[in-house]
Design a protein around this motif. Structure first.
Motif, PDB file in Angstrom:
ATOM      1  N   ARG A 193     -33.541   5.517 -43.541  1.00  0.00           N
ATOM      2  CA  ARG A 193     -33.814   6.967 -43.446  1.00  0.00           C
ATOM      3  C   ARG A 193     -34.608   7.583 -43.111  1.00  0.00           C
ATOM      4  NH1 ARG A 193     -29.017   7.385 -47.161  1.00  0.00           N
ATOM      5  NH2 ARG A 193     -30.036   7.978 -48.485  1.00  0.00           N
ATOM      6  N   GLN A 194     -35.201   7.278 -44.508  1.00  0.00           N
ATOM      7  CA  GLN A 194     -36.931   7.500 -44.692  1.00  0.00           C
ATOM      8  C   GLN A 194     -37.925   6.537 -43.384  1.00  0.00           C
ATOM      9  OE1 GLN A 194     -37.287   5.714 -48.269  1.00  0.00           O
ATOM     10  NE2 GLN A 194     -37.627   7.960 -49.546  1.00  0.00           N
ATOM     11  N   ALA A 195     -37.417   5.906 -42.298  1.00  0.00           N
ATOM     12  CA  ALA A 195     -38.066   5.161 -41.573  1.00  0.00           C
ATOM     13  C   ALA A 195     -38.177   5.864 -40.256  1.00  0.00           C
ATOM     14  CB  ALA A 195     -37.826   3.424 -41.736  1.00  0.00           C
ATOM     15  N   VAL A 196     -36.543   6.377 -39.846  1.00  0.00           N
ATOM     16  CA  VAL A 196     -36.297   7.226 -38.883  1.00  0.00           C
ATOM     17  C   VAL A 196     -36.711   8.275 -38.233  1.00  0.00           C
ATOM     18  CG1 VAL A 196     -34.216   8.678 -38.165  1.00  0.00           C
ATOM     19  CG2 VAL A 196     -33.836   6.304 -38.524  1.00  0.00           C
ATOM     20  N   MET A 197     -37.477   8.568 -40.203  1.00  0.00           N
ATOM     21  CA  MET A 197     -37.903  10.331 -39.335  1.00  0.00           C
ATOM     22  C   MET A 197     -39.287   9.502 -40.132  1.00  0.00           C
ATOM     23  SD  MET A 197     -36.544  13.220 -42.627  1.00  0.00           S
ATOM     24  CE  MET A 197     -35.948  11.522 -43.322  1.00  0.00           C
ATOM     25  N   HIS A 198     -40.354   8.529 -40.411  1.00  0.00           N
ATOM     26  CA  HIS A 198     -41.150   8.059 -40.194  1.00  0.00           C
ATOM     27  C   HIS A 198     -41.815   7.908 -38.917  1.00  0.00           C
ATOM     28  CE1 HIS A 198     -43.470   8.603 -43.681  1.00  0.00           C
ATOM     29  NE2 HIS A 198     -42.484   7.883 -44.822  1.00  0.00           N
ATOM     30  N   ALA A 199     -40.808   7.283 -37.799  1.00  0.00           N
ATOM     31  CA  ALA A 199     -40.903   7.265 -36.916  1.00  0.00           C
ATOM     32  C   ALA A 199     -40.932   7.348 -35.828  1.00  0.00           C
ATOM     33  CB  ALA A 199     -40.244   5.894 -36.087  1.00  0.00           C
ATOM     34  N   ALA A 208     -44.848  16.024 -31.881  1.00  0.00           N
ATOM     35  CA  ALA A 208     -45.010  15.943 -30.256  1.00  0.00           C
ATOM     36  C   ALA A 208     -44.007  16.188 -29.107  1.00  0.00           C
ATOM     37  CB  ALA A 208     -45.638  14.500 -29.674  1.00  0.00           C
ATOM     38  N   ILE A 209     -42.699  16.029 -29.657  1.00  0.00           N
ATOM     39  CA  ILE A 209     -41.794  16.475 -29.726  1.00  0.00           C
ATOM     40  C   ILE A 209     -41.253  18.172 -29.330  1.00  0.00           C
ATOM     41  CG2 ILE A 209     -38.943  16.508 -29.759  1.00  0.00           C
ATOM     42  CD1 ILE A 209     -39.354  13.601 -30.717  1.00  0.00           C
ATOM     43  N   ILE A 210     -42.323  18.796 -30.296  1.00  0.00           N
ATOM     44  CA  ILE A 210     -41.699  20.533 -29.682  1.00  0.00           C
ATOM     45  C   ILE A 210     -42.684  20.538 -29.312  1.00  0.00           C
ATOM     46  CG2 ILE A 210     -42.869  22.567 -31.385  1.00  0.00           C
ATOM     47  CD1 ILE A 210     -41.384  21.039 -33.809  1.00  0.00           C
ATOM     48  N   LYS A 244     -28.820  -2.036 -34.431  1.00  0.00           N
ATOM     49  CA  LYS A 244     -27.756  -0.943 -33.455  1.00  0.00           C
ATOM     50  C   LYS A 244     -28.041   0.554 -34.148  1.00  0.00           C
ATOM     51  CE  LYS A 244     -27.925  -3.748 -29.622  1.00  0.00           C
ATOM     52  NZ  LYS A 244     -26.433  -4.816 -28.681  1.00  0.00           N
ATOM     53  N   THR A 245     -27.638   1.061 -33.228  1.00  0.00           N
ATOM     54  CA  THR A 245     -27.243   2.781 -33.636  1.00  0.00           C
ATOM     55  C   THR A 245     -26.347   3.607 -33.058  1.00  0.00           C
ATOM     56  OG1 THR A 245     -26.752   3.782 -35.748  1.00  0.00           O
ATOM     57  CG2 THR A 245     -28.885   3.911 -34.819  1.00  0.00           C
ATOM     58  N   LYS A 246     -25.972   5.328 -32.946  1.00  0.00           N
ATOM     59  CA  LYS A 246     -25.720   6.087 -32.133  1.00  0.00           C
ATOM     60  C   LYS A 246     -26.562   7.549 -32.440  1.00  0.00           C
ATOM     61  CE  LYS A 246     -21.218   3.950 -30.943  1.00  0.00           C
ATOM     62  NZ  LYS A 246     -19.669   4.233 -30.722  1.00  0.00           N
ATOM     63  N   ILE A 247     -26.790   7.880 -31.243  1.00  0.00           N
ATOM     64  CA  ILE A 247     -27.095   9.834 -32.219  1.00  0.00           C
ATOM     65  C   ILE A 247     -26.104  10.493 -31.309  1.00  0.00           C
ATOM     66  CG2 ILE A 247     -28.080  11.766 -32.166  1.00  0.00           C
ATOM     67  CD1 ILE A 247     -30.370   9.691 -32.057  1.00  0.00           C
ATOM     68  N   VAL A 261     -36.201  11.276 -29.370  1.00  0.00           N
ATOM     69  CA  VAL A 261     -36.225  11.173 -30.529  1.00  0.00           C
ATOM     70  C   VAL A 261     -36.015   9.276 -30.567  1.00  0.00           C
ATOM     71  CG1 VAL A 261     -33.916  10.419 -32.783  1.00  0.00           C
ATOM     72  CG2 VAL A 261     -35.210  12.472 -31.870  1.00  0.00           C
ATOM     73  N   GLN A 262     -34.623   9.085 -29.246  1.00  0.00           N
ATOM     74  CA  GLN A 262     -34.372   7.788 -29.196  1.00  0.00           C
ATOM     75  C   GLN A 262     -35.539   6.757 -28.723  1.00  0.00           C
ATOM     76  OE1 GLN A 262     -32.626   7.075 -25.774  1.00  0.00           O
ATOM     77  NE2 GLN A 262     -30.674   5.924 -25.991  1.00  0.00           N
ATOM     78  N   SER A 263     -36.383   7.461 -27.839  1.00  0.00           N
ATOM     79  CA  SER A 263     -37.374   6.665 -27.087  1.00  0.00           C
ATOM     80  C   SER A 263     -38.490   5.899 -28.435  1.00  0.00           C
ATOM     81  CB  SER A 263     -38.583   7.261 -25.960  1.00  0.00           C
ATOM     82  OG  SER A 263     -39.479   8.718 -26.886  1.00  0.00           O
ATOM     83  N   TYR A 264     -38.229   7.056 -29.739  1.00  0.00           N
ATOM     84  CA  TYR A 264     -39.602   6.536 -30.634  1.00  0.00           C
ATOM     85  C   TYR A 264     -38.819   5.692 -31.494  1.00  0.00           C
ATOM     86  CZ  TYR A 264     -42.671  10.491 -29.833  1.00  0.00           C
ATOM     87  OH  TYR A 264     -43.836  11.652 -29.485  1.00  0.00           O
ATOM     88  N   LEU A 265     -37.682   5.834 -31.725  1.00  0.00           N
ATOM     89  CA  LEU A 265     -36.830   4.808 -32.309  1.00  0.00           C
ATOM     90  C   LEU A 265     -37.176   3.194 -31.757  1.00  0.00           C
ATOM     91  CD1 LEU A 265     -33.778   6.910 -33.732  1.00  0.00           C
ATOM     92  CD2 LEU A 265     -36.104   6.129 -35.065  1.00  0.00           C
ATOM     93  N   ALA A 266     -37.348   3.477 -30.412  1.00  0.00           N
ATOM     94  CA  ALA A 266     -36.749   2.386 -29.745  1.00  0.00           C
ATOM     95  C   ALA A 266     -38.465   0.959 -30.257  1.00  0.00           C
ATOM     96  CB  ALA A 266     -36.491   2.232 -28.201  1.00  0.00           C
TER      97      ALA A 266
END
Length: 537
Positions: free
Chosen positions: A318-324, A329-331, A381-384, A397-402
């Protein structure tokens, strides 16, 4: 025609999820072409046109809805906050927030709370009638609160018994003290006629609101319109000023924008980015935003941290997702700068914001390191799960996590299905919309309490969080409760990374200057006062 630019859809998102409807006035004097030279301003939505001399009666206000309604007349079984927009013309509450975020009496004359005796006593205004002619009194208040208790709504959690002292006095006896319960009942419990429900049944009541409000229900044609007409016997003498209110369901934002720009509408709260920029450039409308009010929304992602089969059960993941994810930039690129980044439940404008929360700043290398430490060096692999107006945000978000090895499948569904999903379980992440109202203990409990209506079945419930929730609710005074909420921010985020808070959008509306006292963006994000709205002739 469904595809829109990320800029367009996400600017719509920041407005739509705060307001969830558009306001259009047609068939009344406000929508003529005599106002072509009015300049765009940041004047409040209820500020008067210089030529206005005072409220004048008449006119029909048409609202364009962004999301279909499912329950407009029996709010005890409807926990969706945005429904407060739909039923406000007919249904009212014991209290309303003022411009400082303080709960003030409305249908109630006054109230008293006693933390030692564990009681809350409401004194009810006398002489008020429901729209069916029956009395609004202490018995009616008791009945309405009982409907919420029966529905196990968290907003009324902890009520042990309800006692009618006399025709205008109701006393709540609590199992334990709850500092936020008074505000919660005063705001969320909307008063409907017990006689109407008992005569016709709850299923009928869902689509036939009968309250104390300024407008009587006329009709509801699903996915087409909801109509109200003036309540000639409204308890506030001389009000309402309008003859009627109509909600129309129009989902195409380009159509809505064109109607407004052509002079066929007077107020618009949902629009594409292109329409927003064009309206600002034209300078023919009054503009107001919600940057300085209580009750804005927060938007982010909720993790399925309580799912034993999900990688997101691991704190480091969960921490990794937020750091990624580069939220700044999205804002800037997707939300066009119309949001404030936040690393916790509230944003920096709120009294409950804790500056000591560290959060998870953008650091993709740190994200990769945490994933490796959690046993996911090769990603997973996961879903949003999202709704249509969030698709471009989620895609970003998907592009950053990839980039850190997390392969995200985006699943899109309508709002009603998403609400049902979050009442149970989901896989991976889901978009998370939260309200930033002043009653922090109740609001946070609604999302993270062990028996909360939404999310609770699929998230972890750390004992440290449970204790702070109890401390915030049981606190004898506001400052003690605030301290518990501030500590809660660190537990939610730094200690357990329970969700990704991301941002708080800044939403805008445009209106013809002839529209007066609309009341939006004046106090709380979900509030407006239909009895006070009028149009200058």
């Amino acid at each position: 025609m469904r595809k829109k630019s990320g800029m367009a859809k996400l600017l719509y998102l920041s407005v739509a999820l705060c307001l969830l409807f558009s306001v259009i006035i047609s068939g009344c004097d406000a929508s003529d072409n005599s106002d072509k030279d009015a300049k765009a301003t940041n004047a409040p939505a209820n500020s008067a046109n210089p030529a206005a001399t005072g409220p004048t009666p008449g006119g029909t206000v048409k609202f364009i809805m962004s999301s279909t309604a499912t329950n407009i007349g029996f709010p005890a079984t409807d926990a969706a906050s945005f429904t407060l927009y739909y039923n406000r013309p007919a249904l009212e509450s014991l209290g309303r927030y003022d411009g400082t975020g303080k709960m003030t009496p409305f249908l109630a004359e006054s109230w008293q709370s006693d933390s030692k005796a564990k009681t809350i006593t409401f004194k009810i205004k006398q002489g008020i009638k429901f729209q069916d002619g029956t009395d609004f009194n202490a018995e009616a208040v008791k009945w309405n609160i009982e409907q919420y208790v029966a529905a196990k709504r968290p907003e009324v959690k902890g009520i042990q018994s309800i006692q009618v002292i006399d025709a205008s006095t109701v006393q709540l006896n609590l199992a334990s003290w709850d500092i936020g319960l008074l505000d919660s009942i005063a705001y969320f419990v909307l008063m409907v006629s017990p006689a109407a429900v008992e005569k016709n049944g709850k299923d009928w009541a869902v689509s036939h609101p009968v309250g104390t409000g300024p407008f009587n229900f006329v009709s509801w044609e699903k996915d087409v319109s909801i109509k109200f007409k003036k309540n000639e016997n409204y308890w506030q003498k001389g009000k309402p000023y309008l003859d009627a209110i109509e909600y129309s369901f129009i989902y195409d934002l380009n159509t809505a924008g064109n109607v407004f720009k052509s002079g066929g509408a007077d107020v618009i709260t949902q629009m594409t980015a292109e329409t927003t920029l064009e309206l600002e450039k034209l300078g023919k409308s009054t503009m107001q935003n919600n940057a300085k009010i209580y009750g804005r929304i927060g938007l982010g992602l909720m993790f399925d941290s309580g799912n034993p089969n999900s990688p997101l059960k691991e704190l480091k993941v969960r921490q990794a997702v937020m750091h990624a994810v580069d939220t700044k930039a999205i804002i800037k690129s997707v939300l066009r700068g119309l949001a404030e980044e936040t690393n916790q439940y509230y944003d920096s404008t709120a009294q409950f914001y804790n500056p000591d929360v560290k959060g998870y700043p953008y650091d993709p290398e740190k994200a990769k390191q945490l994933l490796a430490e959690a046993g996911y060096a090769n990603g997973f692999k996961t879903k949003i799960t999202t709704i249509p107006s969030y698709e471009n945000l989620v895609t970003a978000v998907q592009s950053y996590l990839a980039k850190v090895g997390i392969d995200v499948q985006v699943v899109t569904m309508d709002v009603s299905k998403l609400i049902a999903l979050t009442a149970g379980t989901w896989d991976g992440m889901t978009v998370y919309i939260r309200t930033l109202q002043p009653n922090a203990p109740t609001l946070i409990y609604r999302n993270f309490g062990q028996d909360a209506a939404y999310f609770s079945k699929n998230i972890i419930h750390p004992e440290s969080l449970n204790k702070l929730l109890k401390d915030a609710i049981d606190a004898p005074d506001a400052e003690a409760s605030r301290k518990a909420v501030l500590d809660m921010q660190k537990v939610l985020h730094d200690d357990h990374a329970m969700y990704f808070p991301m941002a708080s959008p800044i939403s805008s509306i445009f209106m013809n200057p002839k529209v007066q006292n609309l009341g939006m963006f004046k106090t709380n994000g979900y509030d407006w006062a239909p009895e006070d709205v009028w149009v200058q002739k």
